[in-house]
Motif scaffolding. Structure first.
Motif, PDB file in Angstrom:
ATOM      1  N   GLY A  36       8.436  -7.362  -2.692  1.00  0.00           N
ATOM      2  CA  GLY A  36       9.362  -7.240  -1.568  1.00  0.00           C
ATOM      3  C   GLY A  36      10.121  -8.526  -1.306  1.00  0.00           C
ATOM      4  O   GLY A  36      11.331  -8.508  -1.038  1.00  0.00           O
ATOM      5  N   PHE A  78      -0.713  -0.417  -5.483  1.00  0.00           N
ATOM      6  CA  PHE A  78      -1.033  -1.078  -4.222  1.00  0.00           C
ATOM      7  C   PHE A  78      -2.413  -0.669  -3.706  1.00  0.00           C
ATOM      8  O   PHE A  78      -3.099  -1.456  -3.068  1.00  0.00           O
ATOM      9  N   ARG A  87       2.711  -5.826  -3.863  1.00  0.00           N
ATOM     10  CA  ARG A  87       3.877  -5.185  -3.237  1.00  0.00           C
ATOM     11  C   ARG A  87       4.621  -6.163  -2.330  1.00  0.00           C
ATOM     12  O   ARG A  87       5.849  -6.163  -2.278  1.00  0.00           O
ATOM     13  N   GLY A  88       3.883  -7.036  -1.643  1.00  0.00           N
ATOM     14  CA  GLY A  88       4.518  -8.042  -0.795  1.00  0.00           C
ATOM     15  C   GLY A  88       5.340  -9.026  -1.602  1.00  0.00           C
ATOM     16  O   GLY A  88       6.458  -9.387  -1.219  1.00  0.00           O
ATOM     17  N   THR A  92       6.621 -12.081 -10.014  1.00  0.00           N
ATOM     18  CA  THR A  92       5.687 -11.570  -9.011  1.00  0.00           C
ATOM     19  C   THR A  92       4.369 -12.334  -9.092  1.00  0.00           C
ATOM     20  O   THR A  92       3.821 -12.760  -8.074  1.00  0.00           O
ATOM     21  N   ASP A 124       0.958  -6.463   3.063  1.00  0.00           N
ATOM     22  CA  ASP A 124       1.966  -7.015   2.160  1.00  0.00           C
ATOM     23  C   ASP A 124       2.031  -8.530   2.334  1.00  0.00           C
ATOM     24  O   ASP A 124       2.181  -9.269   1.382  1.00  0.00           O
ATOM     25  N   VAL A 164       0.294 -13.062  -0.112  1.00  0.00           N
ATOM     26  CA  VAL A 164       0.986 -11.812  -0.423  1.00  0.00           C
ATOM     27  C   VAL A 164       0.163 -10.979  -1.400  1.00  0.00           C
ATOM     28  O   VAL A 164      -0.602 -11.507  -2.190  1.00  0.00           O
ATOM     29  N   CYS A 165       0.343  -9.670  -1.324  1.00  0.00           N
ATOM     30  CA  CYS A 165      -0.225  -8.783  -2.329  1.00  0.00           C
ATOM     31  C   CYS A 165       0.874  -8.509  -3.362  1.00  0.00           C
ATOM     32  O   CYS A 165       1.975  -9.051  -3.259  1.00  0.00           O
TER      33      CYS A 165
END
Length: 135
Positions: free
Chosen positions: A72, A106, A68-69, A44, A58, A65-66
């Motif tokens: 994902g 998040f 959570r993104g 990540t 996200d 991206v964050c």
């Protein structure tokens, strides 16, 4: 640290997961090996470093991206199972709670005064904790 995965190929993006799974069962497709929580947290971080970090979305319009993104992306491309992702989230929540932060990861990512080094620190500490617990 595991390298961030390359962007999925056209085949990977166009074929539904059910079709990819069926093809893998026949030996016509090679899915990525899902990572355990510690490796998922490291991956990540690698995705965030590769594509850039953002807040409030996200995925930003510019491709950043964050947390959570990034998770994902890794889950959608088969680099982590939903169960391992949930375990990784639990480790992040443990670290936040120990640091006196009582909010979802998040929401912590989206705080106005948040910066990338703090997010990197959270992911590294959570990955170390997961590894120490054998995950």
């Amino acid at each position: 640290m595991p390298a961030s995965p390359q962007a999925p190929s056209w085949h990977h993006r166009l074929l539904p997961k059910s079709v990819r799974e069926a093809m893998a069962g026949l030996g016509w497709w090679q899915n990525p090996v899902p990572q355990k929580p510690s490796q998922h947290l490291e991956q990540t971080l690698a995705v965030i470093r590769r594509y850039g970090w953002c807040q409030s979305l996200d995925f930003s319009p510019t491709g950043r991206v964050c947390i959570r993104g990034a998770q994902g992306v890794l889950e959608k491309t088969g680099h982590v199972t939903p169960t391992s992702r949930e375990r990784a989230v639990a480790y992040m929540q443990q670290i936040l709670t120990e640091d006196g932060v009582h909010m979802q990861f998040f929401a912590f990512n989206d705080l106005p005064d948040q910066d990338l080094p703090t997010i990197e620190n959270l992911l590294v500490k959570a990955a170390y904790r997961a590894r120490a617990n054998g995950e």
